[in-house]
Design an enzyme around this catalytic site. Structure first.
Site, short mmCIF file in Angstrom:
data_model
loop_
_atom_site.label_atom_id
_atom_site.label_comp_id
_atom_site.label_asym_id
_atom_site.label_seq_id
_atom_site.Cartn_x
_atom_site.Cartn_y
_atom_site.Cartn_z
CE LYS A 1 7.80 7.41 -4.58
NZ LYS A 1 8.14 6.67 -5.80
CG ASP B 1 6.15 3.05 -7.76
OD1 ASP B 1 5.45 4.05 -7.96
OD2 ASP B 1 5.98 2.27 -6.81
CG ASP C 1 10.96 8.25 6.86
OD1 ASP C 1 10.45 7.81 5.81
OD2 ASP C 1 12.11 8.74 6.90
N GLY C 2 7.57 7.45 5.96
CA GLY C 2 6.61 8.08 5.06
C GLY C 2 7.19 9.20 4.22
CG ASP D 1 5.20 -3.52 -5.09
OD1 ASP D 1 5.74 -4.62 -5.29
OD2 ASP D 1 5.83 -2.54 -4.66
CG ASN D 2 7.41 -0.80 -7.85
OD1 ASN D 2 6.68 -0.18 -7.08
ND2 ASN D 2 8.63 -1.18 -7.51
N GLY E 1 2.73 3.67 1.35
CA GLY E 1 3.29 3.91 2.68
C GLY E 1 3.81 5.32 2.83
NE ARG E 2 8.54 6.09 -0.65
CZ ARG E 2 9.79 6.22 -1.01
NH1 ARG E 2 10.53 7.14 -0.45
NH2 ARG E 2 10.31 5.44 -1.92
N GLY F 1 0.85 -1.20 0.00
CA GLY F 1 0.00 0.00 0.00
C GLY F 1 0.87 1.23 0.00
P1 AMP Z 1 9.10 1.27 -3.45
O1 AMP Z 1 10.32 0.44 -3.30
O2 AMP Z 1 9.34 2.74 -3.39
O3 AMP Z 1 8.26 0.87 -4.61
O4 AMP Z 1 8.23 0.98 -2.13
C1 AMP Z 1 7.78 -0.29 -1.73
C2 AMP Z 1 6.80 -0.12 -0.61
O5 AMP Z 1 7.43 0.44 0.54
C3 AMP Z 1 5.63 0.81 -0.91
O6 AMP Z 1 4.50 0.30 -0.25
C4 AMP Z 1 6.06 2.11 -0.31
O7 AMP Z 1 4.96 2.91 0.02
C5 AMP Z 1 6.80 1.65 0.93
N1 AMP Z 1 7.83 2.62 1.35
C6 AMP Z 1 9.01 2.87 0.76
N2 AMP Z 1 9.69 3.82 1.43
C7 AMP Z 1 8.90 4.19 2.47
C8 AMP Z 1 9.04 5.14 3.53
N3 AMP Z 1 10.11 5.89 3.65
N4 AMP Z 1 8.01 5.23 4.40
C9 AMP Z 1 6.92 4.47 4.29
N5 AMP Z 1 6.74 3.56 3.34
C10 AMP Z 1 7.71 3.41 2.43
MG MG Z 2 6.61 1.16 -5.41
#
Ligand code: AMP
Ligand code: MG
Length: 490
Positions: free
Chosen positions: A113, A262, A125-126, A252-253, A92-93, A90
């Site tokens: 984002k 992404d 940390d979002g 998820d990407n 997350g940020r 989901g």
């Molecule tokens: P990504 O690798 O950017 O595609 O992220 C994979 C998952 O990790 C997604 O659900 C993102 O929302 C979550 N995510 C990545 N970095 C953070 C962060 N700093 N804080 C919260 N969620 C994160």
């Molecule tokens: Mg992603």
């Protein structure tokens, strides 16, 4: 042209049942400031570019105010990460601020984002760091200009808020725009939770909003899968032709609309390497450049699996069957155009594969080779093409290939000038090389100098055009920029 407060929201995703998302607002930056603004993206939502100069602009896109009509939420999804299913991810940020409809009727998600924690943050940390935000911002525009379906980006809003990664860095928010942010993983989360009704609702939502031409079809779910398979295949064919490695092709990407989504540790090829791995956390090379076409099919198969209650296994198999031929046909078309060929002939595949082997063996820059190949002169022997020959450690090996290429061009009576203008329109001069992005990042992070971001954005928005005075952006990397490992942390 509209003011910020006049944007026309149509929040279709927010109207889906609560199971699909969590309503959540951004966590504001204390003192936001504008790092970069992209007028081309503003145009897509009818936003007057002068609005970026208003103080409220960074208030809205730095999480401090809610745009009238917006309905912020975090989208739920799951996904296969490096081959293993992760039951809940989901946003997350990132927060979907809302969907804006423009006067042409197109709908654009405004996705913030780095907007702070959501119920899906899993303890992280979002936030997003300025570094990764700049890369995503620039690459969306670069890909779009290259004719590759992609998310876009409206702006970067900065803050002095520190975030901890391998080191302490500064945070930033990116306003990303896409017609949809639904991912293969959005389907997966409901499939693995054994909620077939949710899968159906999501499929109906996606079809009625984004595949309207299929909405009335009796076999719409199969047609949907088939179309996703076809679009994904064509997207990845474009990546392969331009030399783009995504780096994290987790499900998820993967966009159900077949767009590049992404941007993380992506990379464009400098010197040609089939097995190029741009993500330094990808130890097994799962997402190596030459693996992308196969991974794309594997990913579409994960999507197919989620549709078991909507289509039969045979229907799914048929739909997946379009992937490989669609990829091969489109890739073939793209590389023939890169070579300047207008006809198909036996031996073309071999001609290309032998060239790629030569480029790899000689460490030749992929983008620059094809750009220079446009100047190939069929009247002279290949051996006299110094600007091409000089790129090879073993120029004689190139000469032999050039003789074959020349014969192939003669066979279709190729005219040099016409071929060059065709080739220049498909072989970019400017791509977002890692070292160029790194230069812009260093200036931004160390000196708060954002001018390099602007220059790069402008340069990359016309990748096929000769841009006098900007030749340095077409140079292959200096030594420090050759083997830049891009961290997955962002
Ligand atoms: P990504 O690798 O950017 O595609 O992220 C994979 C998952 O990790 C997604 O659900 C993102 O929302 C979550 N995510 C990545 N970095 C953070 C962060 N700093 N804080 C919260 N969620 C994160
Ligand atoms: Mg992603």
């Amino acid at each position: 042209m509209r003011r910020l407060e006049e944007l026309q929201f149509d929040n279709t995703y927010a109207r889906l049942p609560a199971a699909f998302h969590s309503k959540v607002s951004p966590t504001p930056f204390p003192a936001p400031y504008l790092v970069s603004f992209n007028p081309a993206a503003a145009e897509l939502i009818d936003l007057d570019p002068r609005e970026s100069e208003r103080a409220e602009f960074v208030e809205y896109f730095g999480g401090r105010r809610t745009l009238p009509g917006a309905s912020p939420l975090a989208m739920l999804y799951a996904g296969h990460q490096f081959g293993s299913y992760v039951p809940q991810l989901g946003d997350g940020r990132a927060i979907l601020l809302g969907e804006v409809r423009n006067t042409r009727g197109d709908k654009w998600d405004l996705h913030l984002k780095g907007a702070g924690q959501t119920p899906y943050s899993r303890g992280f940390d979002g936030r997003a760091v300025l570094r990764s935000t700049i890369r995503e911002y620039l690459c969306g525009e670069a890909m779009h200009a290259l004719g590759i379906p992609t998310s876009r980006a409206l702006c970067i809003v900065g803050s002095d808020e520190p975030v901890r990664r391998e080191t302490i860095e500064t945070a930033a928010m990116l306003v990303r725009m896409s017609e949809s942010h639904v991912r293969f993983g959005t389907f997966e989360v409901f499939y693995y939770r054994q909620q077939p009704e949710r899968v159906r609702e999501l499929a109906d939502y996606v079809i009625s909003n984004h595949f309207t031409e299929l909405a009335a079809a009796e076999d719409k779910y199969q047609q949907f899968l088939l179309e996703v398979a076809r679009r994904t295949a064509r997207l990845i064919a474009k990546w392969q032709a331009v030399g783009f490695a995504h780096g994290v092709m987790n499900t998820d990407n993967m966009s159900v609309l077949g767009l590049t989504l992404d941007y993380g540790p992506f990379g464009f090829l400098d010197d040609y390497r089939a097995g190029f791995v741009c993500n330094h956390s990808d130890y097994s090379g799962r997402y190596a450049f030459d693996q992308q076409p196969a991974v794309g099919l594997w990913n579409v198969s994960r999507l197919a699996q989620t549709l078991v209650n909507l289509i039969t296994v045979e229907e799914a198999t048929t739909a997946l069957g379009v992937y490989q031929p669609a990829f091969a046909a489109h890739y073939g078309e793209l590389v023939r155009a890169k070579l300047g060929l207008t006809t198909e002939a036996d031996g073309d595949a071999e001609l290309l594969l032998d060239l790629l082997s030569l480029l790899e063996a000689n460490g030749v820059d992929y983008t620059n080779f094809f750009r220079r190949l446009g100047n190939f002169d069929t009247a002279t022997a290949g051996a006299r093409h110094d600007e091409l020959r000089d790129m090879f450690v073993e120029p004689e090996a190139f000469d032999a290939w050039a003789a074959r290429y020349r014969a192939r061009l003669h066979a279709e009576a190729s005219a040099d000038a016409a071929r060059k203008s065709r080739m220049d329109a498909v072989n970019p001069k400017y791509v977002l090389r890692n070292y160029l992005a790194q230069d812009a990042i260093t200036a931004a992070v160390e000196r708060r100098d954002y001018t390099e971001i602007e220059r790069l954005r402008e340069t990359l928005s016309a990748p096929f055009k000769e841009q006098p005075g900007r030749e340095r952006y077409a140079e292959s990397p200096p030594d420090w920029g050759k083997r830049l490992a891009v961290s997955c942390s962002s």
